[in-house]
Design an enzyme around this catalytic site. Structure first.
Site, PDB file in Angstrom:
ATOM      1  N   GLY A  27       0.785  -1.225   0.000  1.00 25.90           N
ATOM      2  CA  GLY A  27       0.000   0.000   0.000  1.00 25.90           C
ATOM      3  C   GLY A  27       0.815   1.272   0.000  1.00 25.90           C
ATOM      4  O   GLY A  27       0.250   2.367   0.010  1.00 25.90           O
ATOM      5  N   PRO A  60       5.092  -4.524  -0.895  1.00 23.50           N
ATOM      6  CA  PRO A  60       4.850  -3.388  -1.784  1.00 23.50           C
ATOM      7  C   PRO A  60       4.719  -3.834  -3.242  1.00 23.50           C
ATOM      8  O   PRO A  60       5.416  -4.735  -3.695  1.00 23.50           O
ATOM      9  CB  PRO A  60       6.104  -2.535  -1.605  1.00 23.50           C
ATOM     10  N   ARG A  87      -6.763   2.896 -15.025  1.00 22.89           N
ATOM     11  CA  ARG A  87      -6.765   3.678 -13.781  1.00 22.89           C
ATOM     12  C   ARG A  87      -7.476   5.039 -13.889  1.00 22.89           C
ATOM     13  O   ARG A  87      -8.223   5.408 -12.994  1.00 22.89           O
ATOM     14  CB  ARG A  87      -5.333   3.859 -13.248  1.00 22.89           C
ATOM     15  N   CYS A 137     -15.447   2.939 -27.301  1.00 19.66           N
ATOM     16  CA  CYS A 137     -16.815   3.493 -27.344  1.00 19.66           C
ATOM     17  C   CYS A 137     -17.398   3.629 -25.944  1.00 19.66           C
ATOM     18  O   CYS A 137     -18.359   2.936 -25.585  1.00 19.66           O
ATOM     19  CB  CYS A 137     -17.692   2.608 -28.206  1.00 19.66           C
ATOM     20  N   GLU A 138     -16.781   4.459 -25.140  1.00 23.00           N
ATOM     21  CA  GLU A 138     -17.256   4.748 -23.786  1.00 23.00           C
ATOM     22  C   GLU A 138     -16.859   6.188 -23.484  1.00 23.00           C
ATOM     23  O   GLU A 138     -15.718   6.578 -23.736  1.00 23.00           O
ATOM     24  CB  GLU A 138     -16.541   3.869 -22.736  1.00 23.00           C
TER      25      GLU A 138
HETATM   26  N1  LLP Z   1      -0.729  -7.007  -0.395  1.00 22.14           N
HETATM   27  C1  LLP Z   1      -2.038  -7.247  -0.565  1.00 22.14           C
HETATM   28  C2  LLP Z   1      -2.699  -8.272   0.253  1.00 22.14           C
HETATM   29  C3  LLP Z   1      -2.764  -6.528  -1.534  1.00 22.14           C
HETATM   30  O1  LLP Z   1      -4.065  -6.762  -1.704  1.00 22.14           O
HETATM   31  C4  LLP Z   1      -2.106  -5.534  -2.307  1.00 22.14           C
HETATM   32  C5  LLP Z   1      -2.834  -4.750  -3.314  1.00 22.14           C
HETATM   33  C6  LLP Z   1      -0.728  -5.330  -2.091  1.00 22.14           C
HETATM   34  C7  LLP Z   1      -0.075  -6.077  -1.124  1.00 22.14           C
HETATM   35  C8  LLP Z   1       0.063  -4.328  -2.858  1.00 22.14           C
HETATM   36  O2  LLP Z   1      -0.436  -3.028  -2.770  1.00 22.14           O
HETATM   37  P1  LLP Z   1       0.443  -1.790  -3.303  1.00 22.14           P
HETATM   38  O3  LLP Z   1       1.726  -1.778  -2.525  1.00 22.14           O
HETATM   39  O4  LLP Z   1       0.716  -1.991  -4.767  1.00 22.14           O
HETATM   40  O5  LLP Z   1      -0.412  -0.624  -3.060  1.00 22.14           O
HETATM   41  N2  LLP Z   1      -5.572  -1.443  -8.824  1.00 22.14           N
HETATM   42  C9  LLP Z   1      -5.367  -0.454  -7.788  1.00 22.14           C
HETATM   43  C10 LLP Z   1      -4.565  -1.007  -6.626  1.00 22.14           C
HETATM   44  C11 LLP Z   1      -5.208  -2.211  -6.001  1.00 22.14           C
HETATM   45  C12 LLP Z   1      -4.320  -2.876  -4.973  1.00 22.14           C
HETATM   46  C13 LLP Z   1      -4.866  -4.163  -4.539  1.00 22.14           C
HETATM   47  N3  LLP Z   1      -4.093  -4.831  -3.539  1.00 22.14           N
HETATM   48  C14 LLP Z   1      -4.724   0.767  -8.416  1.00 22.14           C
HETATM   49  O6  LLP Z   1      -4.452   0.759  -9.607  1.00 22.14           O
HETATM   50  O7  LLP Z   1      -4.516   1.753  -7.726  1.00 22.14           O
END
Ligand code: LLP
Length: 412
Positions: A230, A266, A304, A335-336
């Site tokens: 996150g 991450p 995104r 087409c959106e």
């Molecule tokens: N660990 C778990 C259990 C997760 O569900 C996720 C992401 C991560 C780690 C890694 O998260 P990050 O470090 O990349 O924030 N599609 C969305 C992001 C969805 C993330 C889902 N889970 C976007 O494009 O912002």
């Protein structure tokens, strides 16, 4: 990656194309790993494969010593194929199927993070059948709010993720009764694109208390604490981003206090700003006072902006210094009405044929792409120092119909 290189790549590889910089990924990894080390935390970084699952990207991270966090049988396969050792794999996710659990146990992966009591029973059932011992973790829902897009919040009460805090001790006791399972970890994942360290501090405090309670309840099998991913990035200069030192300072004390290894997952932090999407202007158009650049990449290539109203920097390749005298919507061919890459952007005047770069697209770009409108998905290129090369071929028209039957394969 300078504009000259991007122009050369587009000219050779065509557009749309994702371009990633291996050096940028290595630098980010070193920054995070270094911050955690400085804070004295015994830790391991598990790259979250969903952000960018290309085999070559996984290879770069494996060489750095990362482990991985996977959320499906498909990601597990990719990780093992890329050479990660099974014990370096953490399997997360709210809905693992029995066959995915079986694949994970047969491979002998390091940790399966369960998100419900029902899932624990399913894992126990599969491991008993295979006569395998499973190292499981409990993903906790700590009820912590992270100020991020509503779709990327995960840790509040009532959300589908994790086991509510007050049910964890009971579940841990149940796991102790199951001979096929060892409770090796408890963890959290607070959401995505979190730019402040406060949620991590709040979550870490709750995990710390939980570990003490588990120990008081006689649970002695814990070896790690998973603080999730996150970690937020700045998509444009001057935007807030999570400071790795502040993050380390929020989670490392938890490792020192409990004596457990800290696992970090991450995705975006490592690869997000290491990638750009190159797209060419097909047509320009003015409609109802709106100036538009219609480009050859759409929401099927980069979702995104449409899904999260995410604002990615967009620049005209080779014209970064030109006066930005136009205000344009950069829209795709789909087409959106929601098919746009950027709205009301200040840019230098651009003609058909101009090359644009969409920044910050190394994470959740290609992995969220689709073939919507029957568009072949783009190719991917890796730049590594002096070299660059294709790491995924552009899909062909044949790929679009693979597996389809014009006449049904009748089954009944
Ligand atoms: N660990 C778990 C259990 C997760 O569900 C996720 C992401 C991560 C780690 C890694 O998260 P990050 O470090 O990349 O924030 N599609 C969305 C992001 C969805 C993330 C889902 N889970 C976007 O494009 O912002």
């Amino acid at each position: 990656m300078d504009d000259g290189l991007l122009a050369a790549i587009a000219a050779t590889a065509g557009t749309p194309v994702y371009v990633y910089d291996a050096g940028a990924i290595r630098a980010r990894y070193a920054e995070l790993d270094g911050a955690l080390r400085e804070d004295g935390a015994r830790h391991h970084v598990h790259y979250s494969v969903k952000a960018n699952s290309n085999a070559a990207i996984l290879g770069v991270l494996r060489e750095l010593g990362a482990g991985v966090d996977v959320v499906s049988g498909g990601e597990l396969r990719r990780a093992l194929a890329a050479g990660f050792k099974p014990e370096q794999v953490v399997f997360s996710g709210v809905g693992k199927t029995p066959s995915e659990i079986e694949d994970a146990l047969r491979a002998g992966i390091g940790l399966i993070n369960a998100e419900s009591a029902a899932e624990i029973e399913a894992i126990a059932c599969v491991s008993a059948r295979l006569s395998a011992k499973a190292r499981v973790g409990i993903r906790v829902n700590p009820d912590v709010t992270a100020e991020t897009h509503p779709y990327t919040r995960t840790a509040e009460r009532g959300m589908k993720f994790g086991v509510p805090l007050d049910e964890v001790i009971g579940l841990a006791r149940r796991i102790r009764e199951l001979p096929a399972l060892d409770l090796a970890s408890v963890g959290m994942h607070l959401g995505s694109q979190i730019t402040g360290d406060a949620p991590y501090r709040a979550g870490a405090a709750k995990l710390g208390t939980l570990v003490a309670e588990l120990r008081a309840a006689g649970i002695t099998t814990l070896t790690s604490l998973d603080v999730g991913g996150g970690l937020g990035i700045a998509y444009a200069d001057g935007e807030p981003a999570l400071d790795p030192a502040a993050f380390a300072d929020a989670v490392a004390p938890l490792g020192r206090a409990t004596g457990l290894e800290i696992l970090v997952e991450p995705g975006r932090y490592l690869v997000g700003n290491a990638g750009v999407l190159l797209t060419r202007v097909l047509y320009t158009k003015v409609s109802g006072g709106h100036r538009m650049l219609i480009v050859d990449a759409g929401m099927n290539d980069l979702l995104r902006p449409s899904l999260y109203q995410a604002v990615h920097p967009i620049w005209a390749v080779g014209a970064r210094d030109a006066a930005a005298t136009d205000v344009v919507d950069v829209v795709g061919p789909i087409c959106e009405t929601g098919d746009f890459l950027g709205l009301a952007r200040r840019m230098p005047p651009a003609r058909a044929g101009a090359l644009l770069a969409v920044g910050g697209t190394g994470a959740y770009g290609f992995t969220m792409s689709s073939q919507y409108n029957s568009r072949p998905r783009p190719s991917e290129v890796l730049v590594d120092g002096e070299h660059w090369g294709v790491i995924r071929e552009r899909e062909s028209p044949e790929d679009l119909v693979r597996g389809e039957h014009g006449t049904p394969r009748w089954l009944a």
